[in-house]
Design a protein around this motif. Sequence first.
Motif, short mmCIF file in Angstrom:
data_model
loop_
_atom_site.label_atom_id
_atom_site.label_comp_id
_atom_site.label_asym_id
_atom_site.label_seq_id
_atom_site.Cartn_x
_atom_site.Cartn_y
_atom_site.Cartn_z
N THR A 52 0.80 -1.23 0.00
CA THR A 52 0.00 0.00 0.00
C THR A 52 0.83 1.27 0.00
O THR A 52 0.45 2.27 -0.62
CB THR A 52 -0.92 0.01 1.24
N TYR A 53 1.98 1.26 0.69
CA TYR A 53 2.71 2.49 0.92
C TYR A 53 4.16 2.42 0.44
O TYR A 53 4.82 1.38 0.57
CB TYR A 53 2.74 2.83 2.42
N GLY A 54 4.62 3.54 -0.09
CA GLY A 54 6.03 3.73 -0.40
C GLY A 54 6.49 5.03 0.25
O GLY A 54 5.80 6.05 0.15
N ILE A 55 7.63 5.00 0.91
CA ILE A 55 8.16 6.19 1.58
C ILE A 55 9.58 6.42 1.07
O ILE A 55 10.49 5.66 1.40
CB ILE A 55 8.16 6.04 3.13
N GLY A 56 9.77 7.44 0.25
CA GLY A 56 11.08 7.73 -0.31
C GLY A 56 12.00 8.33 0.74
O GLY A 56 11.62 9.26 1.46
N VAL A 57 13.22 7.81 0.83
CA VAL A 57 14.20 8.30 1.81
C VAL A 57 15.54 8.53 1.11
O VAL A 57 15.69 8.28 -0.08
CB VAL A 57 14.35 7.33 3.00
N GLY A 58 16.53 9.00 1.89
CA GLY A 58 17.78 9.45 1.31
C GLY A 58 18.63 8.37 0.69
O GLY A 58 19.37 8.61 -0.26
N ASN A 59 18.55 7.14 1.21
CA ASN A 59 19.37 6.04 0.69
C ASN A 59 18.87 4.72 1.28
O ASN A 59 18.00 4.71 2.17
CB ASN A 59 20.85 6.26 1.03
N GLY A 60 19.44 3.63 0.80
CA GLY A 60 19.01 2.32 1.26
C GLY A 60 19.36 2.05 2.71
O GLY A 60 18.64 1.34 3.41
N SER A 61 20.49 2.60 3.18
CA SER A 61 20.90 2.41 4.57
C SER A 61 19.89 3.06 5.51
O SER A 61 19.47 2.47 6.51
CB SER A 61 22.29 3.01 4.80
N ASP A 62 19.51 4.30 5.19
CA ASP A 62 18.50 4.99 6.01
C ASP A 62 17.16 4.27 5.96
O ASP A 62 16.41 4.29 6.94
CB ASP A 62 18.32 6.43 5.53
N ALA A 63 16.86 3.65 4.83
CA ALA A 63 15.58 2.93 4.71
C ALA A 63 15.49 1.82 5.77
O ALA A 63 14.44 1.63 6.40
CB ALA A 63 15.43 2.34 3.31
N ILE A 64 16.60 1.11 5.99
CA ILE A 64 16.60 0.06 7.01
C ILE A 64 16.49 0.68 8.41
O ILE A 64 15.68 0.26 9.24
CB ILE A 64 17.88 -0.80 6.93
N HIS A 65 17.32 1.68 8.65
CA HIS A 65 17.36 2.33 9.97
C HIS A 65 15.99 2.91 10.33
O HIS A 65 15.46 2.69 11.43
CB HIS A 65 18.42 3.42 9.95
N ILE A 66 15.40 3.66 9.42
CA ILE A 66 14.10 4.30 9.68
C ILE A 66 13.01 3.25 9.86
O ILE A 66 12.12 3.39 10.72
CB ILE A 66 13.76 5.29 8.55
N SER A 67 13.06 2.16 9.08
CA SER A 67 12.08 1.08 9.23
C SER A 67 12.15 0.48 10.63
O SER A 67 11.11 0.21 11.26
CB SER A 67 12.33 -0.01 8.19
N LEU A 68 13.36 0.25 11.11
CA LEU A 68 13.53 -0.30 12.46
C LEU A 68 12.96 0.65 13.50
O LEU A 68 12.22 0.23 14.40
CB LEU A 68 15.01 -0.56 12.73
N GLN A 69 13.30 1.92 13.40
CA GLN A 69 12.81 2.89 14.38
C GLN A 69 11.29 3.00 14.32
O GLN A 69 10.62 3.05 15.35
CB GLN A 69 13.45 4.26 14.15
N ALA A 70 10.75 3.02 13.10
CA ALA A 70 9.30 3.14 12.94
C ALA A 70 8.58 1.90 13.50
O ALA A 70 7.43 1.99 13.93
CB ALA A 70 8.94 3.33 11.47
N ALA A 71 9.27 0.76 13.49
CA ALA A 71 8.69 -0.47 14.03
C ALA A 71 8.90 -0.60 15.53
O ALA A 71 8.51 -1.60 16.14
CB ALA A 71 9.30 -1.68 13.32
N GLY A 72 9.53 0.41 16.13
CA GLY A 72 9.72 0.40 17.58
C GLY A 72 10.92 -0.37 18.06
O GLY A 72 11.02 -0.72 19.24
N ILE A 73 11.86 -0.66 17.17
CA ILE A 73 13.07 -1.40 17.54
C ILE A 73 14.12 -0.42 18.03
O ILE A 73 14.43 0.56 17.36
CB ILE A 73 13.63 -2.20 16.35
N GLY A 74 14.70 -0.69 19.23
CA GLY A 74 15.67 0.24 19.78
C GLY A 74 16.55 -0.40 20.84
O GLY A 74 16.75 -1.63 20.84
N PRO A 75 17.08 0.40 21.76
CA PRO A 75 18.00 -0.10 22.79
C PRO A 75 17.42 -1.27 23.57
O PRO A 75 16.24 -1.26 23.95
CB PRO A 75 18.21 1.13 23.69
N GLY A 76 18.27 -2.29 23.78
CA GLY A 76 17.84 -3.47 24.50
C GLY A 76 17.27 -4.56 23.62
O GLY A 76 17.08 -5.70 24.07
N ASP A 77 16.96 -4.23 22.38
CA ASP A 77 16.38 -5.21 21.45
C ASP A 77 17.46 -5.91 20.65
O ASP A 77 18.53 -5.35 20.38
CB ASP A 77 15.41 -4.53 20.48
N GLU A 78 17.17 -7.13 20.23
CA GLU A 78 18.06 -7.89 19.36
C GLU A 78 17.40 -8.09 18.01
O GLU A 78 16.18 -8.28 17.92
CB GLU A 78 18.40 -9.25 19.98
#
Length: 370
Positions: A52-78
């Motif tokens: 359904t959705y596409g979100i354009g970002v600066g590069n492929g590396s940021d795409a992974i990082h932002i996806s993780l943050q948007a999914a609530g993945i952070g400190p203490g997580d594996e």
Amino acid sequence: MKIQMLDLSEQYKSMKNEIMEKMDEVMSSSRFILGDNVKKLEADVAEYSNVTYGIGVGNGSDAIHISLQAAGIGPGDEVITTAFTFFATGGAIVRAGATPVYIDIDPITFNIDPSKIEEAITDKTKAIIPVHLYGQMADMITIKKIADKYNLVVIEDAAQAIGASQHGKSVGELGTAATYSFFPTKNLGAYGDGGMIVTNSTDLAEKASVIRVHGSKPKYYHHVLGYNSRLDELQAAILNVKFPHLDEWSQARRERANYYTESLNKQLIEIIQTPIEKEGNYHVFHQYTLRVPNRDELQEYLKAEGIATMIYYPMPLHLQPVFKDLGYKEGDLPETEKATKEALSLPMYPELKQEDQDFVIQKIIEFYLK
């Protein structure tokens, strides 16, 4: 080099006028950030990925990082992932504050081995990042079953695999989200950096859209810590010109891959391993990668003959100095470490001439049978 790994000049010549016209339109509009070209590309790539959705970002590396943050993945997580990949995969996990947990690969596809996932799950595990390496999807059917069983997020690193599918399911359909890179060398490449997140999750899409603009919504009001990571309007305009040709280019890559495989297997099937497309997969051959004995010597031999090759990747992530605090040592991931000594990628792009392939094939055969 007589034969390059990738030659983008022919592709550019074939669409130069259209690209220049679209770039001029952007210049004349004076709309350079998150304009209509970005919106069109986001919609088209999402539809192409059957999400359904596409979100354009600066590069492929940021795409992974932002996806993780948007999914609530952070400190203490594996986050469970593969060590046989480009640095961005592991780097994004650490940048998000989480800990990468590296497991071994399937020696046939070079992709993450699903049979190793469950034994790596702990009460801290929150996500899996399979990497669809070289253009072939990892075993997403099995990975999704495991993720559903343990309620884990799945972020597909599809930087090399736009257009790939598995049993009729596109990249992005089986995961929580998938991430693309539009780096110039990719199957759909811009003329600079670019990336995209595709997802069916309304929540993840909304959060990612906010994170990419400094966490701002509305403008100048910040509820989360975000980044400046937006797909450039000029790059989106270029990609909109190239995108309609993607399937044609993927088919051309597959034809060249088949030619390599058939020709090399006629004489070297007992010596080298050509790429194997798993049943049900549609491989888009971002790279054509062999497993070979005496890899470094072969590379030097081909170089002397004017043939470019690449080693993806000479050092796995679990042994990278920057990750030494994770405590991995040589021997922990034997298939991964073996692959770093045997994998060699040959020239591969849609415009690659058969006469050039013949020369590459001839020299590889000469090396092993001389």
